[in-house]
Enzyme design. Structure first.
Site, PDB file in Angstrom:
ATOM      1  N   GLY A   1      15.297  17.211  18.470  1.00 41.08           N
ATOM      2  CA  GLY A   1      14.554  18.053  17.534  1.00 41.08           C
ATOM      3  C   GLY A   1      15.385  18.376  16.316  1.00 41.08           C
ATOM      4  O   GLY A   1      15.276  19.472  15.759  1.00 41.08           O
TER       5      GLY A   1
ATOM      6  N   SER B   1      18.524  11.904  19.968  1.00 40.79           N
ATOM      7  CA  SER B   1      18.263  12.320  18.585  1.00 40.79           C
ATOM      8  C   SER B   1      19.214  13.458  18.209  1.00 40.79           C
ATOM      9  O   SER B   1      20.427  13.301  18.264  1.00 40.79           O
ATOM     10  CB  SER B   1      16.794  12.699  18.425  1.00 40.79           C
TER      11      SER B   1
END
Length: 516
Positions: free
Chosen positions: A119, A204
């Site tokens: 995120g 990520s």
């Protein structure tokens, strides 16, 4: 493929040979005594879980401190709050320094896998179904931990140059993670884990946070292996750019620089809303991420080289072949492209490097004439923007003499609109063995066997620092001579320098980490 029939049951039998914990008996789940108080565990399938455990206390814009002790037995049945953030993440609260534990049993000394959510640095939590640790814990006889920490301006607004008392504000989210790892060091043995065998895994933004921790002196000795999945951090935000962003954020709050102290008392909703102001460097909403502050982060994570403090930590670096399909594939404007329309879609915001889109299109049409304009859009943006940092980090590790195990996921997932490809996030459910959950982006009926291959590699790596197991060919570390890469598909294979022509084409252009 080595060893046994490729079925979910047969694969485990023929795989790493790890012992799977016996089913829990009907006795009451144990109460664990931690340094902060007693915790009642709960059964979750065939393992125990303890959720929402405080690992620290977060006073706004100050470094984390030890958690507040409790007197009664804490019922650890529910996840703790997520950091306040934009978007629809449920249960947001500033009291978010919480973690979750899954364990086959509270006795023993099992490898520990700490998963750090993605995120970017602004959204997400450790309570998503796709990152639930129960299946992986049972499968590998390992302890799994997921973590929440401060995000966005609460975790990374760099106010140090604007007012005294905010010296650490640019890296609070990272310091929260250090605090969580100290909790693991001090407490995980009470949950059946080995504090001397801790593997960090992140996708990520989670991988980027791990790359940053690898260069933070405060994190030295707190973890022993690192896995980054489509998440790298070559350089951190410089202090001047970070201060510039903080200034834009203060303007959005209606605060002059001499009123910085008011951010400690404003409603948190206003702080998060103001983060939607336009970033002066990247465009879009404000970027908040790690800052080269000279205190907790004194060097860039992977520039000009790999950090020496992490040289002895085994590392796995992964990416997916069509990373940017996750960002561009759901936009109807990016479907059915013509060659004439393609250059306008290869914008600087998508490429993230200074190169003429017409040159990119011409090169792909010559080098890969079989590709359609839709495919070139995804492959070019992936190679220029999402894959570059993974290559840089792998090269830095190899140059250091501490090479990483590198993989490329080719196994396709499926987007909600039906488009398929190995897109950003599609390796999460495979690595964590959670392909059955609703948001797993599972590709097809064979995907559970792909999860067998990848989750067994993670379990082997967590145990030994080497991901090799009987379900795949011999995986050798990345070298500058051969650039060895495991291609993750139903029949895994080693390749030397996959997509080497794309690497060389884009490698001519200087890479600057977005956000720095």
């Amino acid at each position: 493929m080595g060893g046994g029939a490729l079925t979910r049951r047969g694969f485990v039998a023929a795989g790493s040979g790890l012992a799977i914990a016996a089913p829990l008996t009907s006795v009451a789940p144990p109460v664990v005594t931690t340094g902060s108080g007693r915790v009642r565990t709960h059964r979750e399938g065939e393992v125990l879980s303890a959720k929402g455990l405080p690992y620290g206390r977060a006073d706004r814009f100050r470094p984390p401190t030890a958690p507040t002790p409790w007197a009664d037995v804490r019922d650890a049945r529910r996840f703790g709050p997520a950091s306040p953030q934009r978007g629809s993440e449920p249960d947001q609260d500033e009291d978010c320094l919480r973690l979750n534990v899954w364990t086959p049993g509270v006795r023993g000394r099992r490898p520990v896998i700490v998963y750090i959510h993605g995120g970017a640095y602004s959204t997400g939590s450790g309570s998503a179904a796709v990152t639930n640790g129960a299946r992986l814990s049972k499968r590998g006889d390992v302890v799994v931990v997921t973590v929440n920490h401060r995000l966005g301006p609460l975790g990374y607004a760099s106010l140090a140059r604007l007012a005294p008392g905010f010296e650490d504000s640019g890296n609070l989210g990272q310091l929260d993670l250090v605090q969580a790892l100290r909790w693991v060091r001090d407490e995980i043995a009470r949950f059946g884990g080995d504090p001397g065998c801790v593997t960090l895994v992140g996708q990520s933004g989670g991988g980027a946070k791990i790359a940053t921790l690898m260069a933070m002196p405060a994190a030295t000795g707190l973890f022993h292996r690192a896995v980054t999945m489509s998440g790298q951090q070559v350089t951190a935000s410089g202090p001047l750019n970070a201060t510039r962003r903080a200034g834009i954020w203060l303007e959005a709050l209606g605060l002059a620089p001499d009123r910085v102290e008011e951010v400690r008392t404003l409603p948190v909703e206003r702080l998060i809303e103001a983060a939607g102001a336009t970033d002066p460097i990247l465009g879009g909403s404000l970027y908040f991420g790690p800052v080269l502050d000279g205190r907790s982060l004194t060097r860039h994570p992977f520039w000009p080289d790999a950090p020496s403090q992490s040289a002895k930590i085994p590392m796995m670096i992964g990416n997916t072949r069509e990373e940017t399909l996750a960002f561009l594939g759901n936009d109807p404007a990016n479907a059915g492209l013509t060659w004439d329309a393609l250059p306008a879609r290869l914008t600087p915001a998508q490429m993230r490097i200074d190169i003429a889109s017409e040159e990119v299109v011409a090169w792909y049409r010559q080098a890969h004439p079989q590709m359609t304009p839709d495919e070139v859009l995804i492959r070019a943006t992936t190679a220029a923007r999402s894959w570059r940092a993974a290559v840089i980090e792998a090269e830095a590790r190899a140059a250091q003499g501490s090479p990483a195990f590198v993989y490329q996921l080719d196994w396709p997932g499926r987007l909600p609109n039906g488009r398929t490809g190995a897109f950003h996030t599609s390796d999460i459910p495979l690595m964590l063995d959670n392909v059955a959950v609703a948001d797993s982006a599972a590709g097809n009926a064979l995907t559970p066997m792909m999860a067998d291959i990848m989750s067994e590699a993670l379990i082997a790596f967590a145990r030994t620092g080497d991901p090799n197991h009987a379900g795949m060919p011999r995986w050798t570390p990345y070298s500058l001579q051969r650039r060895e890469t495991m291609i993750m598909t139903m029949t895994p294979r080693m390749e030397d320098d996959p997509r080497g022509d794309e690497r060389r084409f884009f490698g001519r252009i200087p890479y600057i980490q977005p956000g720095t």
